[in-house]
Design a protein around this motif. Sequence first.
Motif, PDB file in Angstrom:
ATOM      1  N   ASP A  98       0.914  -1.337  -0.163  1.00 32.96           N
ATOM      2  CA  ASP A  98       0.162   0.050  -0.111  1.00 32.96           C
ATOM      3  C   ASP A  98       1.018   1.383  -0.025  1.00 32.96           C
ATOM      4  O   ASP A  98       2.081   1.285   0.396  1.00 32.96           O
ATOM      5  N   GLU A 100      -2.104   4.785  -5.737  1.00 28.59           N
ATOM      6  CA  GLU A 100      -2.701   3.416  -5.482  1.00 28.59           C
ATOM      7  C   GLU A 100      -3.388   3.035  -6.667  1.00 28.59           C
ATOM      8  O   GLU A 100      -3.737   3.823  -7.396  1.00 28.59           O
ATOM      9  N   GLU A 112      -4.340  -0.909  -8.784  1.00 26.79           N
ATOM     10  CA  GLU A 112      -4.863  -2.194  -8.360  1.00 26.79           C
ATOM     11  C   GLU A 112      -3.318  -3.068  -8.199  1.00 26.79           C
ATOM     12  O   GLU A 112      -2.314  -3.006  -9.010  1.00 26.79           O
ATOM     13  N   GLY A 113      -3.172  -3.834  -7.125  1.00 28.86           N
ATOM     14  CA  GLY A 113      -2.030  -4.506  -7.118  1.00 28.86           C
ATOM     15  C   GLY A 113      -0.772  -3.794  -6.174  1.00 28.86           C
ATOM     16  O   GLY A 113       0.134  -4.416  -5.956  1.00 28.86           O
TER      17      GLY A 113
END
Length: 169
Positions: free
Chosen positions: A12, A98, A100-101
């Motif tokens: 993250d 940010e 996806e993944g």
Amino acid sequence: MELTGSRVIAADRQTVWAALNDAETLKASIPGCTELTGSPDEGFSATVTQKVGPVKATFKGAVTLSNVNAPESYTISGEGKGGAAGFAKGSADVKLTEVEGGTELEYAVEAKVGGKIAQLGSRLIDGFAKNMADKFFTNFQEQIEGPAEVAEEDGDEPQKKGWVKKLIG
């Protein structure tokens, strides 16, 4: 010379941001770095040994952070003197998004060299700088994600390494 690039890190944004501000992570990510002390607020002192073509030098210098917009972006700047070999200075604008993944880390690097090193020619210097940037961001990604995960032979879960392991225990 200028270099740009990006990579997706499987963590993250807050984790990646914390690593970008951690002296030990940065030291482990900078190729040839033997010492990095200090803090993001006060700046860092660094010692880096590199060989560019036939010239090998130890650079001592300072690294500072500016334009800080936590946890989205900052500019990291450094300047080092390598004695008779010359000097190197540069900066990188780093942006975290940010996706996806994980988190996409985008960078735009600008670097300058002078002295003996500058006499080696721009092709050699440009290739070296690109290689250094690639190594830094690869090392940085491995510090967070760890080396590629390998499942245990007895069927156990893959082991988490790097920053992810520090955060989740």
